[in-house]
Write an enzyme that holds these catalytic residues in place. Structure first.
Site, mmCIF file in Angstrom:
data_model
loop_
_atom_site.group_PDB
_atom_site.id
_atom_site.type_symbol
_atom_site.label_atom_id
_atom_site.label_comp_id
_atom_site.label_asym_id
_atom_site.label_seq_id
_atom_site.Cartn_x
_atom_site.Cartn_y
_atom_site.Cartn_z
ATOM 1 N N ASP A 98 0.337 -1.277 -0.120
ATOM 2 C CA ASP A 98 1.205 -1.165 -2.201
ATOM 3 C C ASP A 98 0.983 -1.668 -2.838
ATOM 4 O O ASP A 98 0.458 -2.719 -2.622
ATOM 5 C CB ASP A 98 2.560 -0.498 -1.731
ATOM 6 C CG ASP A 98 3.111 0.790 -3.069
ATOM 7 O OD1 ASP A 98 2.030 1.118 -3.423
ATOM 8 O OD2 ASP A 98 4.131 0.230 -3.971
ATOM 9 N N GLY A 99 0.506 -1.022 -4.538
ATOM 10 C CA GLY A 99 0.218 -2.257 -4.977
ATOM 11 C C GLY A 99 -0.008 -0.758 -6.620
ATOM 12 O O GLY A 99 0.256 -0.133 -6.612
ATOM 13 N N GLU A 136 -3.855 -1.368 -5.137
ATOM 14 C CA GLU A 136 -3.632 -0.716 -4.039
ATOM 15 C C GLU A 136 -5.176 -1.302 -2.814
ATOM 16 O O GLU A 136 -4.690 -1.763 -2.128
ATOM 17 C CB GLU A 136 -4.206 0.451 -4.482
ATOM 18 C CG GLU A 136 -3.064 1.456 -5.064
ATOM 19 C CD GLU A 136 -1.775 1.611 -4.144
ATOM 20 O OE1 GLU A 136 -1.361 1.145 -3.351
ATOM 21 O OE2 GLU A 136 -1.196 2.438 -5.004
ATOM 22 N N ASP A 158 0.100 4.455 0.098
ATOM 23 C CA ASP A 158 0.370 6.333 -0.568
ATOM 24 C C ASP A 158 -1.101 6.124 -1.972
ATOM 25 O O ASP A 158 -0.180 6.795 -3.068
ATOM 26 C CB ASP A 158 1.969 6.154 -1.781
ATOM 27 C CG ASP A 158 1.840 4.971 -2.470
ATOM 28 O OD1 ASP A 158 0.691 3.967 -2.868
ATOM 29 O OD2 ASP A 158 2.986 4.425 -3.147
ATOM 30 N N HIS A 213 7.371 6.776 -3.252
ATOM 31 C CA HIS A 213 8.796 6.659 -3.740
ATOM 32 C C HIS A 213 9.332 8.410 -2.139
ATOM 33 O O HIS A 213 10.617 8.644 -2.692
ATOM 34 C CB HIS A 213 9.044 7.225 -4.548
ATOM 35 C CG HIS A 213 8.414 5.995 -4.725
ATOM 36 N ND1 HIS A 213 9.203 4.948 -4.694
ATOM 37 C CD2 HIS A 213 7.519 5.584 -6.248
ATOM 38 C CE1 HIS A 213 8.411 3.907 -6.002
ATOM 39 N NE2 HIS A 213 6.879 4.862 -6.750
ATOM 40 N N ASP A 223 6.335 -1.894 -2.205
ATOM 41 C CA ASP A 223 6.721 -1.287 -3.442
ATOM 42 C C ASP A 223 7.436 -2.372 -4.116
ATOM 43 O O ASP A 223 7.220 -2.818 -5.099
ATOM 44 C CB ASP A 223 6.871 -0.062 -3.640
ATOM 45 C CG ASP A 223 7.379 0.124 -5.670
ATOM 46 O OD1 ASP A 223 6.374 1.002 -6.076
ATOM 47 O OD2 ASP A 223 8.518 0.677 -5.507
#
Length: 249
Positions: A98-99, A136, A158, A213, A223
């Site tokens: 994640d980023g 990301e 994501d 999320h 995250d």
């Protein structure tokens, strides 16, 4: 006597992370209120708060099996559609990434969780000025670069920008066209896309999109790592991005 600072660790909530306030728009309460299965706790030190969150995420992060895709022939780049939803099998390696940024562009960070059997490893980093999409991409590059020899990997992100860019063959097409998205429009982030394609050539990688999320433990942990990195002071430069921004026109 000054009141001691307290840290509120939200391991499961609307936006997991570590908060220094309980009430208010930037507090922890709003992240857990009304959230089913919320997990949170207050601590006197940030190290204890981080340890609590890590403890919640300890355990197997591997998802339920999905259909297995055929492996590519040795020495050939897998077709874009062959990088979709690989099937987990015993001994498989899972990478969660994640980023993101505080504002976009702005200070950014990335987080990576590597699950290799019973072993788990976390990686993270950040830059003082960058973009969500660059972070990301960087998360994927860092995760895959951790392996010196070729491996079979299932990578979860994501970011539809990243997953579609690989599985739909966009990045390969841009590369073949001299990093042009169209005849008149240049592709964005070619430096990172090129590095990611190099990693895809080295490893047998299957990309899977997961909703952010939404309770995926690996994604939620990444995250948190990315947010913590973006919040740090004295972050290094994302040199390529800052140099591009300085160019006239």
């Amino acid at each position: 006597m000054a009141k001691k600072k307290k840290y509120y660790a939200v391991a499961k909530g609307k936006k997991p992370g570590i908060y220094t306030e309980w009430y208010g728009d930037k507090g922890a309460e709003i992240q857990v209120k009304g959230f089913a299965g919320a997990r949170f706790k207050g601590f006197p030190t940030i190290k204890e708060a981080e340890a609590f969150i890590k403890q919640i995420f300890t355990g197997t992060l591997a998802p339920k099996p999905k259909p297995v895709r055929a492996k590519p022939k040795a020495g050939t780049r897998p077709r874009a559609d062959a990088r979709k939803a690989p099937g987990p099998k015993k001994g498989s390696i899972f990478i969660y990434t994640d980023g993101g940024c505080i504002n976009n562009p702005g200070p950014g960070g990335y987080g990576v969780v590597i699950q290799d059997g019973k072993k788990s490893k976390e990686l993270s980093g950040g830059y003082r000025l960058t973009t969500n999409n660059r972070m990301e991409l960087m998360a994927c590059i860092v995760g895959l670069s951790e392996f010196e020899t070729p491996v079979s990997v299932t990578l979860y992100s994501d970011s539809k920008y990243v997953v579609n860019g690989i599985t739909k063959g966009w990045a390969e097409r841009w590369q073949k066209n001299g990093w042009m998205r169209t005849k008149t429009e240049a592709a964005v982030n070619p430096d990172l896309w090129e590095r990611l394609l190099e990693q895809c050539d080295r490893h047998d990688v299957g990309f899977v999109w997961v909703k952010g999320h939404a309770g995926n433990q690996g994604n939620e942990r990444c995250d948190i790592l990315a947010t913590m990195e973006a919040s740090k002071k004295h972050l290094p430069r994302d040199v390529t991005y800052e140099d591009i921004r300085r160019r006239p026109g």
